[in-house]
Design a protein around this motif. Structure first.
Motif, PDB file in Angstrom:
ATOM      1  N   MET A   1      33.741  26.049  50.217  1.00 35.65           N
ATOM      2  CA  MET A   1      34.266  24.703  50.011  1.00 35.65           C
ATOM      3  C   MET A   1      33.187  23.685  50.344  1.00 35.65           C
ATOM      4  N   GLN A  23      34.071  19.670  36.079  1.00 27.48           N
ATOM      5  CA  GLN A  23      34.589  21.033  36.140  1.00 27.48           C
ATOM      6  C   GLN A  23      33.534  21.998  36.662  1.00 27.48           C
ATOM      7  N   TYR A  26      33.400  21.710  40.379  1.00 25.46           N
ATOM      8  CA  TYR A  26      34.566  22.352  40.987  1.00 25.46           C
ATOM      9  C   TYR A  26      34.417  23.874  40.962  1.00 25.46           C
ATOM     10  N   ASP A  27      33.901  24.386  39.852  1.00 23.34           N
ATOM     11  CA  ASP A  27      33.699  25.837  39.728  1.00 23.34           C
ATOM     12  C   ASP A  27      32.643  26.353  40.710  1.00 23.34           C
ATOM     13  N   GLY A  29      32.493  25.352  43.703  1.00 27.99           N
ATOM     14  CA  GLY A  29      33.062  25.247  45.037  1.00 27.99           C
ATOM     15  C   GLY A  29      33.058  23.848  45.610  1.00 27.99           C
ATOM     16  N   THR A  31      34.950  21.133  46.029  1.00 30.02           N
ATOM     17  CA  THR A  31      36.379  20.882  45.870  1.00 30.02           C
ATOM     18  C   THR A  31      36.783  19.453  46.228  1.00 30.02           C
ATOM     19  N   ARG A  32      35.823  18.657  46.717  1.00 28.90           N
ATOM     20  CA  ARG A  32      36.094  17.242  46.977  1.00 28.90           C
ATOM     21  C   ARG A  32      34.830  16.430  46.725  1.00 28.90           C
ATOM     22  N   TYR A  53      41.767  12.617  38.933  1.00 27.93           N
ATOM     23  CA  TYR A  53      41.487  13.917  39.545  1.00 27.93           C
ATOM     24  C   TYR A  53      41.960  13.925  40.996  1.00 27.93           C
ATOM     25  N   PHE A  55      41.031  15.761  43.370  1.00 26.88           N
ATOM     26  CA  PHE A  55      39.976  16.058  44.338  1.00 26.88           C
ATOM     27  C   PHE A  55      38.849  15.022  44.345  1.00 26.88           C
ATOM     28  N   SER A 241      28.738  24.740  55.020  1.00 28.20           N
ATOM     29  CA  SER A 241      29.753  24.240  54.083  1.00 28.20           C
ATOM     30  C   SER A 241      31.026  23.861  54.825  1.00 28.20           C
ATOM     31  N   THR A 245      32.130  19.878  55.369  1.00 22.93           N
ATOM     32  CA  THR A 245      33.405  19.509  54.731  1.00 22.93           C
ATOM     33  C   THR A 245      34.380  18.980  55.776  1.00 22.93           C
TER      34      THR A 245
END
Length: 255
Positions: A1, A23, A26-27, A29, A31-32, A53, A55, A241, A245
């Motif tokens: 993440m 995208q 996001y793929d 990782g 996610t924000r 979106y 995120f 990570s 995050t």
């Protein structure tokens, strides 16, 4: 993440493939992300992204390069937008002595006004600082920015400046430059930055990390920033990570 805490996905460089770029991040990782609306043109497009979106979050403010364009009512507009559930910071705000687009006195006035607004609303601030380290720190102190804190976006100053910002409750955020071979100072500052005050970002489409330097940056590349941060800190990628995050979630008040 992963959390890209500073990006410009509404920039014209993404007009042909914005959805695919988001995208792709996001793929990977990511996610924000926090998209930055920094003037009359980019604030509406930033809000549209944040509303489109789940995120993607928004920061709204007036960039120092555009300080001279601020009109009566713009501060009220920013204040109103800060009520939106997806707006998590006021920014990017600060000083820019590299590009000669707004007089210094105007930059100072707009910077001070926005710090005051942030204090009145209890919102963190995202700081743009280019070639103006001493004045940025001085104004942050004079305007009691420690009451709200925030992020020193794409931090490029010395450890001495970084320590002053940390002492005022700010986080230091690092991007692509830490991957550059000759970027000695940003690497040294990152190593000294406490883990609980460390953030990562891309500032895409700018400041592209190695090995893509010279090409358009994008939020997926925050993974490269995280990998270098992990190497410099002597921890594994998953740990950096997780920590960066969590730091971002706490700093921006995101559940």
């Amino acid at each position: 993440m992963l959390f890209d805490t500073h990006t410009h996905l509404d920039a014209p460089q993404f007009d042909d493939d914005r959805e695919e770029t988001i995208q792709r991040a996001y793929d990977q990782g990511v996610t924000r992300m926090i998209n930055i609306g920094f003037n009359r043109e980019t604030i509406p497009t930033t809000m549209k992204l944040a509303e489109s979106y789940d995120f993607i979050y928004a920061a709204v403010g007036w960039h120092p390069q555009d300080a001279i364009t601020m009109k009566d009512g713009d501060m009220d507009w920013i204040a109103e937008l800060c009520k939106h559930e997806k707006v998590v910071a006021i920014g990017e705000i600060g000083l820019d002595y590299y590009w000669d687009t707004s007089p210094k006195d105007v930059q100072h006035k707009v910077f001070r006004q926005q710090i005051g607004l942030a204090r009145s609303l209890g919102m963190p601030i995202s700081i743009h600082n280019r070639d103006a380290h001493e004045d940025v720190v001085r104004i942050l102190r004079e305007e009691k920015a420690h009451e709200v804190g925030g992020v020193m976006h794409s931090f490029s100053g010395s450890w001495e400046i970084g320590k002053m910002c940390l002492d005022m409750g700010f986080h230091l955020s690092f991007g692509g430059p830490i991957t550059f071979k000759n970027a000695k100072q940003p690497k040294e500052v990152l190593i000294k930055t406490p883990m609980d005050r460390l953030l990562i970002e891309t500032d895409s489409p700018y400041l592209t990390p190695h090995p893509f330097r010279g090409k358009r940056n994008e939020s997926a590349h925050v993974k490269l920033v995280a990998e270098m941060a992990a190497e410099l800190k002597g921890v594994d990628f998953e740990e950096i990570s997780r920590i960066t995050t969590q730091n971002a979630l706490e700093r921006f008040g995101i559940r």
